[in-house]
Scaffold this active site. Structure first.
Site, PDB file in Angstrom:
ATOM      1  N   GLY A  58       0.822  -1.214   0.000  1.00 49.73           N
ATOM      2  CA  GLY A  58       0.000   0.000   0.000  1.00 49.73           C
ATOM      3  C   GLY A  58       0.846   1.249   0.000  1.00 49.73           C
ATOM      4  O   GLY A  58       1.009   1.899   1.046  1.00 49.73           O
ATOM      5  N   GLU A  81      16.289  -5.269  -4.948  1.00 46.96           N
ATOM      6  CA  GLU A  81      16.316  -5.417  -6.399  1.00 46.96           C
ATOM      7  C   GLU A  81      15.577  -6.659  -6.831  1.00 46.96           C
ATOM      8  O   GLU A  81      15.424  -7.592  -6.075  1.00 46.96           O
ATOM      9  CB  GLU A  81      17.766  -5.569  -6.853  1.00 46.96           C
ATOM     10  CG  GLU A  81      18.558  -4.319  -6.755  1.00 46.96           C
ATOM     11  CD  GLU A  81      20.005  -4.607  -7.116  1.00 46.96           C
ATOM     12  OE1 GLU A  81      20.226  -5.385  -8.046  1.00 46.96           O
ATOM     13  OE2 GLU A  81      20.887  -4.072  -6.440  1.00 46.96           O
TER      14      GLU A  81
HETATM   15  C1  LIG Z   1       0.634  -3.119 -13.090  1.00 44.68           C
HETATM   16  C2  LIG Z   1       0.864  -2.171 -11.937  1.00 44.68           C
HETATM   17  C3  LIG Z   1       0.904  -2.658 -10.643  1.00 44.68           C
HETATM   18  C4  LIG Z   1       1.107  -1.787  -9.565  1.00 44.68           C
HETATM   19  N1  LIG Z   1       1.088  -2.302  -8.286  1.00 44.68           N
HETATM   20  C5  LIG Z   1       1.235  -1.447  -7.240  1.00 44.68           C
HETATM   21  C6  LIG Z   1       1.152  -1.954  -5.895  1.00 44.68           C
HETATM   22  O1  LIG Z   1       0.960  -3.153  -5.657  1.00 44.68           O
HETATM   23  N2  LIG Z   1       1.271  -1.085  -4.866  1.00 44.68           N
HETATM   24  C7  LIG Z   1       1.495   0.254  -5.070  1.00 44.68           C
HETATM   25  O2  LIG Z   1       1.641   0.983  -4.086  1.00 44.68           O
HETATM   26  N3  LIG Z   1       1.572   0.769  -6.328  1.00 44.68           N
HETATM   27  C8  LIG Z   1       1.432  -0.062  -7.417  1.00 44.68           C
HETATM   28  N4  LIG Z   1       1.475   0.445  -8.702  1.00 44.68           N
HETATM   29  C9  LIG Z   1       1.603   1.893  -8.887  1.00 44.68           C
HETATM   30  C10 LIG Z   1       2.937   2.343  -9.441  1.00 44.68           C
HETATM   31  O3  LIG Z   1       3.925   2.290  -8.434  1.00 44.68           O
HETATM   32  C11 LIG Z   1       2.717   3.780  -9.967  1.00 44.68           C
HETATM   33  O4  LIG Z   1       1.853   3.679 -11.093  1.00 44.68           O
HETATM   34  C12 LIG Z   1       4.008   4.444 -10.364  1.00 44.68           C
HETATM   35  O5  LIG Z   1       4.777   4.746  -9.229  1.00 44.68           O
HETATM   36  C13 LIG Z   1       3.751   5.751 -11.169  1.00 44.68           C
HETATM   37  O6  LIG Z   1       2.912   6.579 -10.426  1.00 44.68           O
HETATM   38  P1  LIG Z   1       1.592   7.207 -11.076  1.00 44.68           P
HETATM   39  O7  LIG Z   1       0.830   6.115 -11.728  1.00 44.68           O
HETATM   40  O8  LIG Z   1       0.921   7.995 -10.009  1.00 44.68           O
HETATM   41  O9  LIG Z   1       2.089   8.165 -12.229  1.00 44.68           O
HETATM   42  P2  LIG Z   1       2.765   9.628 -12.044  1.00 44.68           P
HETATM   43  O10 LIG Z   1       3.800   9.586 -10.986  1.00 44.68           O
HETATM   44  O11 LIG Z   1       1.641  10.598 -11.905  1.00 44.68           O
HETATM   45  O12 LIG Z   1       3.446   9.787 -13.430  1.00 44.68           O
HETATM   46  C14 LIG Z   1       2.739  10.162 -14.626  1.00 44.68           C
HETATM   47  C15 LIG Z   1       3.757  10.363 -15.723  1.00 44.68           C
HETATM   48  O13 LIG Z   1       4.639  11.452 -15.377  1.00 44.68           O
HETATM   49  C16 LIG Z   1       5.995  11.009 -15.395  1.00 44.68           C
HETATM   50  N5  LIG Z   1       6.729  11.642 -14.297  1.00 44.68           N
HETATM   51  C17 LIG Z   1       6.377  11.683 -12.986  1.00 44.68           C
HETATM   52  N6  LIG Z   1       7.316  12.342 -12.266  1.00 44.68           N
HETATM   53  C18 LIG Z   1       8.294  12.686 -13.131  1.00 44.68           C
HETATM   54  C19 LIG Z   1       9.531  13.361 -12.981  1.00 44.68           C
HETATM   55  N7  LIG Z   1       9.971  13.793 -11.786  1.00 44.68           N
HETATM   56  N8  LIG Z   1      10.287  13.535 -14.094  1.00 44.68           N
HETATM   57  C20 LIG Z   1       9.874  13.111 -15.300  1.00 44.68           C
HETATM   58  N9  LIG Z   1       8.694  12.465 -15.510  1.00 44.68           N
HETATM   59  C21 LIG Z   1       7.917  12.250 -14.431  1.00 44.68           C
HETATM   60  C22 LIG Z   1       5.923   9.494 -15.183  1.00 44.68           C
HETATM   61  O14 LIG Z   1       7.051   8.841 -15.722  1.00 44.68           O
HETATM   62  C23 LIG Z   1       4.656   9.145 -15.957  1.00 44.68           C
HETATM   63  O15 LIG Z   1       4.940   9.042 -17.320  1.00 44.68           O
HETATM   64  C24 LIG Z   1       1.285  -0.402  -9.785  1.00 44.68           C
HETATM   65  C25 LIG Z   1       1.250   0.091 -11.116  1.00 44.68           C
HETATM   66  C26 LIG Z   1       1.037  -0.776 -12.174  1.00 44.68           C
HETATM   67  C27 LIG Z   1       0.994  -0.207 -13.571  1.00 44.68           C
END
Ligand SMILES: Cc1cc2nc3c(=O)[nH]c(=O)nc-3n(C[C@H](O)[C@H](O)[C@H](O)COP(=O)(O)OP(=O)(O)OC[C@H]3O[C@@H](n4cnc5c(N)ncnc54)[C@H](O)[C@@H]3O)c2cc1C
Length: 386
Positions: free
Chosen positions: A126, A243
């Site tokens: 989470g 990792e």
């Molecule tokens: C299949 C799947 C399983 C997952 N499972 C889990 C889980 O079990 N538990 C959990 O906690 N999370 C989980 N996640 C969430 C995942 O960790 C997040 O989707 C990820 O960290 C990206 O965050 P966001 O989706 O909020 O996108 P954002 O952070 O909002 O990013 C949107 C876009 O902006 C870009 N971006 C953001 N910040 C920057 C920056 N500083 N510089 C340049 N570009 C940037 C990103 O690369 C992306 O293209 C999962 C995601 C997927 C797809």
């Protein structure tokens, strides 16, 4: 035991056990296919533990096999080569387990490590929230001590396998008015309680592997905080830094199988006569060779520039996503339709759609590039002090 003997032992065990009730598990499960044969995969995970294979990398004193790096690599390769099913317990075994061993109290280790090892308690992660993904430090789910309990309120999102998990490791803000990474704690929270609502999210693939999780006065015991209260950022960073390690070698063998299948399909259908597709298939083969060489160099400590995991994540996620795109082109127009009722996706369609997520989860491509720019090239983001 030599590494060759170990390899033979793993191969032999898998050949003998992926039979009978488990024969149908070959190639089942894994990303995009977590819904498949869940109960049987759970039983197979337990069988792996009973036979003493898992948890592969945990030290023996904590109930693991204590396998060497070479043995871990061999195990993952043989597991993938046998087309053995996707594991259901990876969050507990590969992420939380090592973190509990590093930060847990003796009591927490006694309570939580055995059921992770025996696959009798499943975990979910989470961390992400609607307003906090890449920028995890902006999370707002809060927890306050209330008598002998933490009380949580807020929302997590994209929580993989929350619908089957017994427990969740939750990063929450435990110090009111704290900012960014200060004042966070890692709480161990039971999932089956009235204050928690799990709502599945339907994915592009039509399946639901991740969820929204709502905390509305959910409770957990005051002592179920991993590390010191307020020190959750350090614990979370450790967990995120665990990792993929040697598991990546199993992943590469699965990729090889996908590529081989695609090449065979291209030969069978005549698609391989198209010079542009031949060229792209050759590039895919080359990309996989580069991936394997880099993975080996990382394990051997030859690629240590402090950015090894970021390079590896970028290489495999981009490679896999482009393989999904190539697969659809090799298949041609028929790839655009689901074959017949109940209109489930075939493996290529699923690969194409699910691999879109590869460059997002586990740290997006852009985040990995930012790490490389900063650590390997000394290019700091605007606004930061040199
Ligand atoms: C299949 C799947 C399983 C997952 N499972 C889990 C889980 O079990 N538990 C959990 O906690 N999370 C989980 N996640 C969430 C995942 O960790 C997040 O989707 C990820 O960290 C990206 O965050 P966001 O989706 O909020 O996108 P954002 O952070 O909002 O990013 C949107 C876009 O902006 C870009 N971006 C953001 N910040 C920057 C920056 N500083 N510089 C340049 N570009 C940037 C990103 O690369 C992306 O293209 C999962 C995601 C997927 C797809």
């Amino acid at each position: 035991m030599t590494d060759e003997e170990f390899r033979y032992l793993v191969r032999d065990w898998l050949a003998k056990h992926l039979t009978g009730d488990f024969a149908g598990l070959r190639g089942v499960g894994g990303p995009g296919r977590e819904h498949e044969s869940f109960e049987q995969r759970l039983a197979f995970d337990r069988e792996l533990h009973e036979a003493g294979w898992t948890p592969l990398s945990w030290p023996r004193e904590h109930g693991g096999r204590g396998a060497s790096i070479e043995q871990q690599l061999i195990f993952h390769e043989e597991y993938a080569r046998a087309d053995a099913p996707g594991r259901v317990s990876h969050m507990g075994e590969q992420l939380l387990g090592p973190t509990l061993i590093e930060f847990g109290t003796a009591e927490q280790q006694r309570r939580f490590l055995p059921p992770i090892a025996t696959v009798t308690e499943l975990w979910c992660q989470g961390f992400s929230e609607p307003g906090a993904g890449s920028d995890l430090a902006s999370l707002s789910t809060s927890a306050r001590l209330d008598g002998g309990h933490w009380r949580l309120s807020g929302q997590k999102v994209w929580t993989s396998l929350a619908h089957v998990a017994d427990w969740c490791f939750v990063l929450a803000r435990t110090e009111p008015d704290s900012k960014r990474s200060a004042g966070l704690s890692m709480l161990l929270v039971p999932m089956r309680q009235p204050g928690i609502t799990v709502r599945p999210i339907r994915q592009l693939t039509g399946t639901s592997e991740f969820n929204e999780v709502f905390f509305d006065g959910a409770r957990t015991d005051a002592d179920l905080v991993l590390g010191q209260p307020g020190d959750g950022w350090r614990v979370a960073r450790f967990l995120l830094g665990v990792e993929r390690g040697t598991a990546v070698f199993g992943q590469l063998i699965s990729y090889r199988r996908e590529l081989d299948d695609l090449v065979a399909h291209a030969k069978r259908t005549g698609a391989a006569k198209d010079p542009l597709l031949r060229d792209r298939l050759a590039r895919a083969w080359l990309g996989l060779e580069v991936l394997r060489s880099y993975a080996l160099a990382t394990v051997a400590g030859e690629a240590d520039s402090g950015v090894g995991p970021s390079v590896m994540k970028l290489l495999w996620s981009r490679w896999h996503k482009s393989l999904g795109e190539l697969a659809i082109e090799v298949r041609g127009a028929t790839a655009m339709v689901a074959q017949e009722a109940p209109y489930e996706l075939d493996s290529w369609q699923r690969l194409y759609l699910f691999s879109r997520a590869d460059t997002i989860y586990g740290g997006s491509d852009e985040i990995q590039l930012g790490i490389i720019a900063g650590r390997a090239l000394g290019l700091l983001p605007s606004g930061s002090k040199p």
